[in-house]
Scaffold this motif. Sequence first.
Motif, mmCIF file in Angstrom:
data_model
loop_
_atom_site.group_PDB
_atom_site.id
_atom_site.type_symbol
_atom_site.label_atom_id
_atom_site.label_comp_id
_atom_site.label_asym_id
_atom_site.label_seq_id
_atom_site.Cartn_x
_atom_site.Cartn_y
_atom_site.Cartn_z
ATOM 1 N N GLY A 50 0.817 -1.199 0.000
ATOM 2 C CA GLY A 50 0.000 0.000 0.000
ATOM 3 C C GLY A 50 0.856 1.256 0.000
ATOM 4 O O GLY A 50 2.086 1.208 -0.081
ATOM 5 N N PHE A 51 0.195 2.402 0.116
ATOM 6 C CA PHE A 51 0.881 3.694 0.061
ATOM 7 C C PHE A 51 0.490 4.545 1.273
ATOM 8 O O PHE A 51 -0.652 4.522 1.721
ATOM 9 N N ASP A 52 1.468 5.275 1.777
ATOM 10 C CA ASP A 52 1.265 6.112 2.950
ATOM 11 C C ASP A 52 0.685 7.464 2.514
ATOM 12 O O ASP A 52 1.353 8.216 1.787
ATOM 13 N N PRO A 53 -0.519 7.807 2.943
ATOM 14 C CA PRO A 53 -1.139 9.077 2.518
ATOM 15 C C PRO A 53 -0.418 10.310 3.048
ATOM 16 O O PRO A 53 -0.636 11.414 2.552
ATOM 17 N N ASP A 54 0.449 10.129 4.045
ATOM 18 C CA ASP A 54 1.177 11.267 4.606
ATOM 19 C C ASP A 54 2.465 11.577 3.837
ATOM 20 O O ASP A 54 3.111 12.593 4.098
ATOM 21 N N ILE A 55 2.851 10.699 2.924
ATOM 22 C CA ILE A 55 4.049 10.930 2.119
ATOM 23 C C ILE A 55 3.643 11.656 0.837
ATOM 24 O O ILE A 55 2.758 11.207 0.117
ATOM 25 N N PRO A 56 4.267 12.798 0.521
ATOM 26 C CA PRO A 56 3.888 13.543 -0.688
ATOM 27 C C PRO A 56 4.244 12.770 -1.956
ATOM 28 O O PRO A 56 5.113 11.901 -1.944
ATOM 29 N N ASN A 57 3.566 13.105 -3.022
ATOM 30 C CA ASN A 57 3.798 12.479 -4.319
ATOM 31 C C ASN A 57 4.239 13.550 -5.322
ATOM 32 O O ASN A 57 3.800 14.691 -5.268
ATOM 33 N N VAL A 58 5.140 13.177 -6.220
ATOM 34 C CA VAL A 58 5.549 14.067 -7.308
ATOM 35 C C VAL A 58 4.661 13.740 -8.503
ATOM 36 O O VAL A 58 4.892 12.751 -9.194
ATOM 37 N N PRO A 59 3.626 14.526 -8.779
ATOM 38 C CA PRO A 59 2.714 14.196 -9.878
ATOM 39 C C PRO A 59 3.408 14.302 -11.230
ATOM 40 O O PRO A 59 4.282 15.157 -11.433
ATOM 41 N N ALA A 60 3.015 13.451 -12.149
ATOM 42 C CA ALA A 60 3.581 13.503 -13.498
ATOM 43 C C ALA A 60 3.276 14.843 -14.161
ATOM 44 O O ALA A 60 4.036 15.306 -15.021
#
Length: 332
Positions: free
Chosen positions: A122-132
Amino acid sequence: LDDDGDWGKGSQAFNTFSQLLEATNNAVAIKSYNEAHGDFEAPWGFLVVFKGYESLANFYQDPSWFDLTLAQRAIPTKSGESPFLYMDGAMATTYQYPSRVDETIYCRQSPKPSICEENVRGFDPDIPNVPASTMELGKSLIPNAGRGVFYTEDFPKGSYFALEDSVHSMIVMPGATEIIHTMLDYYPQKWSKLDNYISGYGFPSGFFGSESHVVDPGITTFVNHGCNGTNNIGGVLEVTELDADVDKMPDSLLRDPMESSFFSPFADRNYMTYATASDKLVKDIKAGEEVLDNYVGMTVDEDWTSWIQGLKASCLGQASGLVVEVENSQKM
């Protein structure tokens, strides 16, 4: 499990047995699955031992390929209907992933398998993502590399990388790879385009028993290799293309617990996330920097020498990548 939830004696005996099989090279993998259609009070668990990679690749056939195999091997019936009442391709795919119970039991061993510490469930919702959408395509800063991808905003170390695209990566399974190779023999001019795309933009995997590839989608397809460990996404490895032994793949890569596990319900359940959407930033990023991955470990043992030699030549400016070579040949 024992009554107290610990790794039971039966499971310990199986663990010893599986280690013996692996050490003596009498099998290549063990997979577990549950069957809930046997009219028993509860699902039954099964273990399948694969003595060769061809049978392992057959286990991971897609539904249509499995249906074709059944049709070719089945004994014809007088009615002309399939003799298989309860088995088809769709049913077979349900056996390709072990249950969460099997994964939990496996990870309760003592000592706990290191693979269970991999942060791919799964993925941690508190970790930011670099959107494409915050990246742009341009001319790479790397000589002879062609196109490159660039950040347009600042992002902190540890951020996910293009999750919304990565989860849609294209997986070219062994069956599809076999068809492509066959068609190349008959129609090389037409099928070489697809083969060059997969080989130029994708990376090989041996997880499914035979040659398969993972191809990034969207703009991330054009991300280049960071020479001499200068990558800002992907893995931080102990070797680079410049100092690696071209004749021997490092044990740390050869024994990647997710890629090469002999028996691991954890790897079997989480491999797709690991292979397609596990990249994170390994440093703080400033707008304008080029996105650079680490290609050193993105190969299989049998291709190691040619892979590292190719990366080294590219990084030293002595050669171009496959994509640039193909595009240059088309201009001539």
